[in-house]
Design an enzyme around this catalytic site. Structure first.
Site, PDB file in Angstrom:
ATOM      1  CE  LYS A  53       0.238  -2.301   4.740  1.00 28.84           C
ATOM      2  NZ  LYS A  53       1.889  -1.460   4.679  1.00 28.84           N
ATOM      3  CD  GLN A  97       5.548  -1.337   4.344  1.00 26.70           C
ATOM      4  OE1 GLN A  97       4.613  -1.759   3.762  1.00 26.70           O
ATOM      5  NE2 GLN A  97       4.956   0.097   4.541  1.00 26.70           N
ATOM      6  CG  ASP A 120       0.197  -1.568  -1.840  1.00 28.12           C
ATOM      7  OD1 ASP A 120      -1.137  -0.737  -1.254  1.00 28.12           O
ATOM      8  OD2 ASP A 120       1.160  -0.925  -1.125  1.00 28.12           O
TER       9      ASP A 120
END
Ligand code: NAP
Length: 278
Positions: A53, A97, A120
């Protein structure tokens, strides 16, 4: 029938090019869109995902703010960092994450992310917004599924969509997004009886389970749209590749949903920066 394979890599390239263009305009006005990537511990797969990413961010002219917390970090420590990043005007988007180590309450941690920086789409507020058709950020993978359907002219309205998997960041919001586009949605999960038979009634079949090749070719209705959102060891998805001989259109693994997911994350980071810059 042999399915047309959806080109997620090509779609991702187009989405990232658009995001990079918008990021360049913002940068010219003095705002470099910045995504904070928070990782707890050093799970090798998570480290690889975060690095990937960060590379994509740099290539598109976005900034990254990498934050690495020790494997032993407590829920309080993780939420404190996420709150700090939420309050930092130089950070426009935040990615935690996952999975996080067992001692961290993932839901509590996610909820520490400010909604306007939840690029996200992991907070309950983002889920509620998409469920109620209000503005907000989609979770990146369901967002990628919808982007693929749109790119290939698949209108979910009136279609029977079967979503296998109901996790809060993938299956559940994917079904909600399909519902909001007027699909008739059936959710399946580990307790579903007669999974193969239900799958075989799908016009749009989304596999979001995490079991390599769980979905067999004979579960797929001829001509159906099959979206394989799974990603398992050995670069395999949740759908037997032989399903491509039955489906009409299929997002394969690799090269389908995965690359578009990162593109959606970048795109939403730029949108967050634009919104925060006013
Ligand atoms: P998860 O949290 O483990 O959820 C898995 C879901 O599958 C659960 O709802 C579970 O049901 C259901 N399930 C498990 N075994 C089943 C079975 N035998 N039959 C039917 N349903 C079953 O996983 P996740 O985070 O949603 O991820 C799912 C997959 O997507 C993984 O392969 C992951 O690597 C992949 N993924 C890909 C991307 C990407 O960018 N491409 C992003 C995120 C995740 P219960 O609810 O009943 O337990």
């Amino acid at each position: 029938m042999t399915a047309e394979l959806m080109d997620g890599t090509g779609l991702a390239r187009r989405i990232i090019a658009g995001a990079a263009g918008r990021a360049a305009e913002l940068a010219a006005a003095g705002v470099v869109p910045c995504l904070a990537t928070v990782i707890v511990g050093a799970d090798p797969a998570s480290v690889t995902y975060v690095r990937m990413k960060q590379r994509r961010l740099a290539a598109a002219g976005l900034a990254a703010r990498p934050v690495e917390l020790p494997e032993s970090a407590s829920t309080a420590a993780v939420t404190a960092v996420l709150r700090e990043l939420s309050a930092d005007p130089r950070v426009h988007g935040i990615l935690l994450q996952h999975p996080v180590p067992a001692q961290v309450d993932e839901r509590t941690a996610f909820e520490a992310i400010a909604p306007e920086k939840d690029v996200d789409g992991v907070t309950m507020r983002s889920f509620a917004a998409l469920s109620f058709g209000r503005p907000g950020f989609a979770p990146a993978t369901p967002g990628a599924i919808m982007a693929l359907l749109d790119a290939y002219g698949v209108d979910p309205a009136g279609q029977h969509a079967v979503v296998i998997g109901r996790s809060p960041i993938l299956g559940k919001p994917a079904g909600m997004m399909l519902l909001s586009r007027d699909a008739t949605v059936t959710y399946c999960h580990s307790r579903t009886q007669g999974l193969a038979g239900i799958a075989a009634t799908a016009d749009i079949l989304v596999a979001a389970v995490g079991r390599a090749e769980l979905v067999r070719a004979d579960w797929v209705r001829p001509g159906a749209v099959v979206i394989d959102a799974g990603y398992n060891a050995g670069n395999t998805g949740d759908v037997d590749p032989a399903a491509a001989e039955v489906a009409g259109l299929m997002a394969p693994v690799p090269g389908g949903v995965g690359p578009v997911t990162i593109a959606v994350l970048l795109d939403q980071t730029v949108t967050a920066a634009q919104q925060q810059a006013g």
